[in-house]
Design a protein around this motif. Sequence first.
Motif, mmCIF file in Angstrom:
data_model
loop_
_atom_site.group_PDB
_atom_site.id
_atom_site.type_symbol
_atom_site.label_atom_id
_atom_site.label_comp_id
_atom_site.label_asym_id
_atom_site.label_seq_id
_atom_site.Cartn_x
_atom_site.Cartn_y
_atom_site.Cartn_z
ATOM 1 N N GLN A 291 -14.072 -6.690 7.480
ATOM 2 C CA GLN A 291 -15.357 -7.139 6.932
ATOM 3 C C GLN A 291 -16.502 -6.197 7.314
ATOM 4 O OE1 GLN A 291 -15.235 -11.167 8.391
ATOM 5 N NE2 GLN A 291 -14.299 -11.974 6.500
ATOM 6 N N GLY B 140 -16.061 -3.100 7.339
ATOM 7 C CA GLY B 140 -15.814 -1.869 6.573
ATOM 8 C C GLY B 140 -15.171 -0.774 7.384
ATOM 9 N N ARG B 141 -14.735 -1.074 8.589
ATOM 10 C CA ARG B 141 -14.088 -0.014 9.403
ATOM 11 C C ARG B 141 -12.606 0.111 9.066
ATOM 12 N NH1 ARG B 141 -18.178 -1.838 13.029
ATOM 13 N NH2 ARG B 141 -16.936 -3.648 13.667
ATOM 14 N N PRO C 131 -10.449 -0.117 5.578
ATOM 15 C CA PRO C 131 -10.601 -0.314 4.131
ATOM 16 C C PRO C 131 -9.677 -1.408 3.607
ATOM 17 C CG PRO C 131 -10.086 1.996 4.660
ATOM 18 C CD PRO C 131 -9.919 1.220 5.910
ATOM 19 N N GLN C 132 -10.134 -2.144 2.634
ATOM 20 C CA GLN C 132 -9.292 -3.165 1.992
ATOM 21 C C GLN C 132 -8.026 -2.523 1.450
ATOM 22 O OE1 GLN C 132 -9.796 -6.599 1.734
ATOM 23 N NE2 GLN C 132 -7.681 -6.545 0.973
#
Length: 618
Positions: free
Chosen positions: A355, A357-358, A360-361
Amino acid sequence: MPARKLLPALVGVLTGALVLAVPAPAPASPVPDEVSAYKDASQPVKVRVQDLMARMTLDDKLGQMIQAERLGITNPADVATYGLGSLLSGGSSQPTPNTPEAWADMYDGFQRTALSSPLGIPLIYGVDAVHGHNGVKGATIFPHNIGLGATRDGALAEKIGRATAEEVSGTGIDWNFAPCLCVVRNDRWGRTYESFGELPMLARTMAPIINGMQGKSLSDPGSVLATAKHYVGDGGTVGGKDQGETSISEAELRAIHLPPFKEAVRRGVGSVMISYSSFNSVKMHANSYLINDVLKGELGFDGIVVSDYNGIDKIDGQAGFTPAEVTASINAGMDMVMVPFAWKQFIDTLRAEVQAGRIPQARIDDANRRILTKKFELGLFEHPYTDRTFLDTIGSKEHRDLARQAVRESQVLLKNAGRVLPLAKDNQKIFVAGKNADDIGNQSGGWTVGWQGASGPVTPGTTILEGIRHSAAPSTTVAYSKDATGIDDSYDVAVAVIGETPYAEGKGDRPGSMGLDQADLDTLARLKATGVPVVVVLVSGRPLDIAAQLPDWAGLIAAWLPGTEGQGVADVLFGDYNPTGQLPATWMKSAAQQPINVGDGQAPLFPFGYGLRYRPQQ
Ligand code: GLC
């Protein structure tokens, strides 16, 4: 008339309306409910994965990346609540009673809970069946890898892989953390016996064990997911220190330690476990270059990369895991995390890192794609429960006979002065001594029922002494004394079965002496005092420092860790099998020579590949 046809008539009467008792027309064919593509076995795996992932929330995906220890599940419902992807039984984590049926019931219980989750994604359950299904009492225990390396027999390895997979399947388990494809370069290492030997060609020769485990198709009955471990360089650490530092050039890493994994990927291995060790000060669990670029990129590995037990915790050398460690490891390419107990905290940390952003999805999606692909390929969505037709294979005569053959082929004859071997079967007086002569636990070594193994009758099998007694003719006397008390010069020959007691991993590291223990030295001294010729059977997980004692011995066989079928050792002692074994590791003249490997210019006691025969090979 079946009940369902009566219904229209009954309804008519009850409501007062006169309804002709005309049964509704049966549908031309039952119209299936709308089946989600991922539940449709006729769909290609890629389509099923895509469909399923489209239905998954972030938490569904994070749960799939978790492999918890069964003992870390205090509330079984958590398996469904958190959508856990996998469970494991660590080295000593067995159900009570430790029976195949109890294992199957345990597995099915967890699986039933997993399937009760909204998406009904089945679990995949892992164990270390590293020399047979060694966690299960009564299973066939094969020779450890160092002995299999002495056979140079890839076809045998494939059969052992299949037999192991059948016994594992009989308990429901579908993931085996084996084979270890480590290349042992320093025999001080406590995991020397988990290696096939000191050259990559040995691991490559024995790699068909993977195909034995995975079958022609992962969805075939009896197939399990294999694991090439531990990636990469675990056998090359400084001083042979377990979980230590592999300080060599990348060229040497690629020449010595990488080839077995290349072969495993070529053979379609379904998972790779990452090593605890470091490569030039970079912990393998955070080594993006070697995992992402080399393993997944260059080698094209498309299966599951799994951590070792709490492996991520060890990245910074401190207890527990930090957000930085989690992010470093997942971004380095870790797909499944073996986090036995703190798995709830791990999920929370992982979620926060995504969440923020460290992570990546896309990395989370790639990990899930790999994990779900193997679950579909294994057929877990169609056959999630134990195939109990394999229960009868566990410890079966067929498997024990195979193990006996493996023991025969793994024996390495290193000395045979005056042709003291093979032993005559008739009219002999044979004196058997040594702490490893009548001890199933000692002859099986570590990873046997318990993680560290143990001395004593830990599981059913044939001790080496029992094998000798079985091979000798009734006209021969076989006496036994563990410490050789009672020996006298009336005996024709003495057989001293000595060596190591069980250990696993770092507990087996030997940074100091690599010689015999005092009990063995005392036993040998009693035998020597009588002048009776002595044949030594060395039961150990590695070459030992025995040069000083060797002149007193008429014969020497390296038996390695043969497992439950000690009859195979007796078959060689009495010549029912002409020894064919070849050293899988250079045998030191002295521990001071370690590391000692073929081609390093040192003069060994016995060279790599050495092995005598009784008679020329037919
Ligand atoms: C151990 C070993 C690894 C094993 C894992 C699960 O620490 O390093 O070989 O597969 O944990 O038991």
